[in-house]
Structures are given as C-alpha cells and as structure tokens.
Design a protein around this motif. Structure first.
Motif, PDB file in Angstrom:
ATOM      1  N   ARG A 114       1.068  -0.945   0.076  1.00 40.91           N
ATOM      2  CA  ARG A 114      -0.064  -0.113  -0.334  1.00 40.91           C
ATOM      3  C   ARG A 114       0.984   2.052   0.191  1.00 40.91           C
ATOM      4  O   ARG A 114       1.779   1.265   0.710  1.00 40.91           O
ATOM      5  N   ILE A 115       0.771   2.807  -1.256  1.00 35.01           N
ATOM      6  CA  ILE A 115       1.324   3.730  -1.156  1.00 35.01           C
ATOM      7  C   ILE A 115       0.811   4.340   0.113  1.00 35.01           C
ATOM      8  O   ILE A 115      -0.685   4.920  -0.454  1.00 35.01           O
ATOM      9  N   HIS A 116       1.202   4.531   0.890  1.00 39.69           N
ATOM     10  CA  HIS A 116       0.716   5.584   2.200  1.00 39.69           C
ATOM     11  C   HIS A 116       0.920   7.131   1.436  1.00 39.69           C
ATOM     12  O   HIS A 116       0.320   8.506   1.141  1.00 39.69           O
ATOM     13  N   GLN A 117       2.342   7.867   0.902  1.00 43.81           N
ATOM     14  CA  GLN A 117       2.199   8.447  -0.246  1.00 43.81           C
ATOM     15  C   GLN A 117       3.585   8.664  -0.835  1.00 43.81           C
ATOM     16  O   GLN A 117       4.064   7.837  -0.697  1.00 43.81           O
ATOM     17  N   PHE A 118       4.024   9.457  -1.905  1.00 39.79           N
ATOM     18  CA  PHE A 118       5.105   9.577  -2.447  1.00 39.79           C
ATOM     19  C   PHE A 118       5.378  10.811  -3.154  1.00 39.79           C
ATOM     20  O   PHE A 118       4.320  11.983  -2.978  1.00 39.79           O
ATOM     21  N   LEU A 277      17.727  12.285  -6.230  1.00 37.51           N
ATOM     22  CA  LEU A 277      16.845  12.233  -7.731  1.00 37.51           C
ATOM     23  C   LEU A 277      15.608  12.564  -7.669  1.00 37.51           C
ATOM     24  O   LEU A 277      14.752  12.478  -7.916  1.00 37.51           O
ATOM     25  N   GLY A 278      15.114  11.223  -6.467  1.00 36.79           N
ATOM     26  CA  GLY A 278      13.404  11.192  -6.565  1.00 36.79           C
ATOM     27  C   GLY A 278      13.096   9.441  -7.404  1.00 36.79           C
ATOM     28  O   GLY A 278      14.190   9.263  -8.094  1.00 36.79           O
ATOM     29  N   PRO A 279      12.043   9.282  -7.915  1.00 34.04           N
ATOM     30  CA  PRO A 279      10.962   9.668  -6.566  1.00 34.04           C
ATOM     31  C   PRO A 279      11.043   9.019  -4.974  1.00 34.04           C
ATOM     32  O   PRO A 279      11.746   8.068  -4.987  1.00 34.04           O
ATOM     33  N   ARG A 280      10.150   9.064  -4.161  1.00 35.56           N
ATOM     34  CA  ARG A 280      10.202   9.135  -2.684  1.00 35.56           C
ATOM     35  C   ARG A 280       8.911   8.003  -2.600  1.00 35.56           C
ATOM     36  O   ARG A 280       7.561   8.646  -3.562  1.00 35.56           O
ATOM     37  N   MET A 281       9.098   7.063  -1.519  1.00 40.76           N
ATOM     38  CA  MET A 281       8.120   6.746  -2.039  1.00 40.76           C
ATOM     39  C   MET A 281       7.947   5.812  -0.345  1.00 40.76           C
ATOM     40  O   MET A 281       8.568   5.461   0.089  1.00 40.76           O
ATOM     41  N   THR A 282       6.924   5.816   0.603  1.00 39.92           N
ATOM     42  CA  THR A 282       6.532   5.334   1.507  1.00 39.92           C
ATOM     43  C   THR A 282       5.539   3.962   1.281  1.00 39.92           C
ATOM     44  O   THR A 282       3.997   3.994   1.626  1.00 39.92           O
ATOM     45  N   ILE A 283       5.999   2.812   2.027  1.00 40.54           N
ATOM     46  CA  ILE A 283       5.213   1.820   1.574  1.00 40.54           C
ATOM     47  C   ILE A 283       4.921   0.728   3.010  1.00 40.54           C
ATOM     48  O   ILE A 283       5.343   0.771   3.710  1.00 40.54           O
TER      49      ILE A 283
END
Length: 444
Positions: A114-118, A277-283
């Motif tokens: 589940r992707i909480h934020q990106f 460089l990105g992207p960022r993800m919090t999963i």
C-alpha cells in the motif's frame, strides 16, 4: 537544378532481429529485466510515478513501453520470455487505495504494498537548492541498500530477497567503481512497519584540499575579479573547505581504484556525497501471494486465518486447478478428434472425385461453332469466320474489331449493317438507326 535520381533501395530488414555476431553479452541477458506498468483507474500523478520508477529501474527496463486498457497481465507474461523479463512492477489505483505490486515472472510470488504517500522526481529536484542532474548515471544499474530487514518473520526475508533480485548483483572483486553512479535505499521501520524508498545519485569528491584548489582540480572556472594573482585566490583565509560532507568523517573513504572524475586517484582519500534524484515512496507490505497475482495467501497484514480455514482455501484452490487441467485435456482431445474427422472427410472427397473421373474418361465432343451460329442467328456465317487456321499463318482473332461510332467515311460498316437484312423473297425490311427509318427493297 535537376533532382538526383535515388538509388535502388535495398530490401527492408527487421531491426528487432539481431544480426549474427551482434547478440547481447551474457552479462546483459542474465541481468534481471522488468516491466513497469500502470493499471486501474486513470490518475495523471500515478502515470508520472510509473515513468519515474522506470528511470529507477533503468537500463534493464522498457522505458517506452506502451500499454492499453485492453492489455492484460497475460499479454505481458507471454512476452516476458522473449525479452528476458524477470520482474513486473504494477502501480494500481482503486477507489479505496493506491497499491504497488511486485511479481516474479512467470510463476510468482507476488508482493502487494500500500502506497501511503509519494513524491515525484520533478518535485524532489525543484525543492533542492543546487540540484545534481547526470544523464550518464542512468546508463548503469543502481546499487541496492537494505536497512533493518533482519527482524523476525519470514515475510521480511522474502521481501528483502525480492528487492535484491530486482536489480543486478554486484561482484565486489571485479566491479568497476566508475559504473556505480546511483543507489536505491529501502529502509524498514519495525515500529510503524513502513518502508521508505529513496533514490540517490553518488558523487565522489577529493578531500584534504582547500575549496579554491578543489575548484581548479574539478575543472571549474574561478572568479578572479577581486584577486591580483592566482596565488591570492589560493592562499586567502576563507578559501578552506567548509562543506558538510567533509566535516563528517564517516563519509571519507580510500579509493581502491581510479575514478574518471578529477582528483579521485587510487589510494587517496575522497568524500562521498549523495544527491537525491527521486521519486520518494512510503509503502507498507499488505499481502504475499504464492502465484502470479493469485494463489494461496502466504502472508496478510490485516486478515489472520486459522489452520482449518487455510486448509479449506487450499483444497478449494487445488480443486479449481484440477478442473482447469481437466478442461485443457478435454479441449486437446476435441481438437485432435476434429482434425481426424477433417482428414477423413478430405480423403473421402478425393476418393469420390477419382471414381467420378474414371467413370467418365471421354469428354464430350466440342460443339460446331458454325452450326451454333446458324441456329442462333438464322444466317449462314462468313467463310472466314470459322475457317480452320492455317499452320503457316498466325491465328486471326475470331472477334472482329468494333467500328468507331459516328465515322462518316466507313462504307464497310454500312454494308455489314444491311447484310443481315437480305432475304431471298421480295419482302422489305425496316431498320431503325439514329431516328431514321431505312427501307431496303429486294431485287426482282
């Protein structure tokens, strides 16, 4: 000026088929390749995240992969063996959540996050004061860094193994440091059970020299407007380096190899600096399935089942697979049976045609063209019309050329026109032509 004539074009060749001797090396073929696609409800932000993650997985991924709504997972799985694809990353958006699925082709397992934020790549670069962009960094695969994946639980070990296998392995004894230009960080938090995904560019700078000397070494042009001599620029008091990465001794390393960048020599101390460089993800890991996007659930974060429920689900899956195999066998038998019946019908038809040909060995004699003409028209044909052809003379066409309409000097056409009206009796015959009635009297 006259245009030059183009030369003869060569035959068109298929560019997708590699020529003999131009095959890819074994190192590239054995490296894990990936498909990164987007499914579910339309979302422009998620489309951008899909393209950004393709950059993270480059160069062993399909950067310009075009997908349609009609495409299904089976379509990508069927092409995976042709392009040596081993993993598939699917970004999916539903009404409830945004998820990220990572599957091992062709038989699984499948991990659902589940992707909480990106945060997109362009947003990460826009927030930096001095962004670092290097297109050559994407020519080689990134280095994988795993943090805090050594806890209890088989799901953590499986998750760490999947993340490692998504990228090519590195042999420490033979690797070239110049090819390691990026790194991907997967950091697991045991308390919140969240995973932070970060993407960095690796930059190596020399240590132990002043800031002014470093500018000269790295090839930058200094500003000498306030200096009378180059010595003033080098020896000024405020020229010492005060950058943050040099103050941290943990970032200092001794290089075992020479690097192409200036000032980084073998057995010399250098500092490593990371530019995001990105992207960022919090999963967060939600589910692990045994098969490819289906099958027995090995782990679930929210639902816990008893052993009896697991056995019931397992028996249900086995029954479904058994019925599927039976249907496949029945379809194969039906297909072979239809082919046999088709072949028998074909042989029977050929046998019947042969018997009919044997019963009628002699063909009917051709009809006499002169008699047929006399019966249909009622007049004897001209002698030259159906005369036998002379072997010494070339054959003449049996059909006479059509007369041009409205030609004033064609007297033979009029004779041919009225030749059909001649009769032995003294009766008259009327012919209509172009609005006039013409009468022909027979001679007494």
């Amino acid at each position: 000026m006259a245009k030059k004539k183009k030369g003869r074009r060569s035959k068109r060749s298929n560019k997708n088929v590699p020529a003999v001797g131009n095959e890819e090396p074994q190192e590239v073929l054995k490296a894990p390749h990936s498909f990164v696609i987007h499914r579910g409800l339309p979302c422009p932000k998620l489309n951008d995240l899909t393209r950004d993650f393709r950059k993270v997985m480059s160069p062993f991924t399909a950067m310009n992969l075009k997908e349609r709504k009609s495409n299904k997972i089976k379509d990508f799985v069927s092409l995976s063996s042709v392009f040596h694809v081993s993993h598939m990353a699917v970004f999916n958006r539903s009404k409830e959540q945004v998820s990220w699925k990572v599957a091992r082709l062709p038989r699984g397992p499948t991990l659902t996050f589940r992707i909480h934020q990106f945060t997109l790549m362009k947003e990460v670069i826009a927030a930096q004061r001095k962004p670092y962009i290097d297109d050559k960094a994407y020519e080689s695969a990134p280095l994988v860094v795993l943090n805090s994946f050594s806890g209890e639980g088989k799901h953590l070990k499986l998750m760490a193994q999947v993340f490692q296998n998504m990228f090519p392995t590195i042999n420490v004894s033979t690797v070239k440091l110049a090819r390691i230009r990026r790194c991907v960080l997967f950091s697991y938090n045991p308390t919140s059970k969240l995973i932070d995904v970060r993407h960095f560019a690796i930059r190596v700078l020399p240590v132990g020299v002043s800031r002014s000397v470093k500018k000269l070494v790295t090839g930058k042009i200094p500003n000498l407007a306030k200096c009378e001599d180059i010595a003033d620029f080098i020896e000024k008091a405020n020229g010492l380096s005060d950058s943050e990465f040099e103050d941290d001794e943990a970032s200092h390393v001794v290089l075992p190899q020479d690097l192409p960048s200036r000032g980084n020599l073998q057995n010399q101390k250098s500092a490593i600096k990371l530019h995001e460089l990105g992207p960022r993800m919090t999963i967060q890991l939600m589910k692990i399935e045994e098969g490819l996007f289906n099958g027995e659930v090995l782990f679930h974060e929210l639902v816990v089942k008893t052993e009896e429920e697991k056995d019931a689900i397992r028996r249900k899956i086995e029954k479904r697979n058994r019925l599927k195999e039976e249907r496949k066998e029945q379809q194969t038998k039906n297909k072979l049976k239809k082919e046999e019946e088709k072949e028998k019908h074909k042989q029977k038809c050929l046998k019947g045609m042969k018997i009919e040909k044997d019963e009628n060995p002699e063909e009917e004699a051709p009809e006499d063209d002169a008699e047929y003409f006399k019966e249909e028209v009622g007049v004897e044909p001209d002698r030259e019309l159906f005369a036998p052809s002379d072997p010494k003379r070339p054959p003449r066409p049996r059909k006479r050329p059509a007369d041009p309409k409205g030609h004033p000097g064609d007297k033979d056409a009029k004779k041919r026109k009225f030749s059909l009206g001649k009769k032995s009796s003294g009766s008259t015959k009327k012919f209509s032509g172009k609005g006039k009635n013409v009468k022909k009297k027979s001679k007494k």
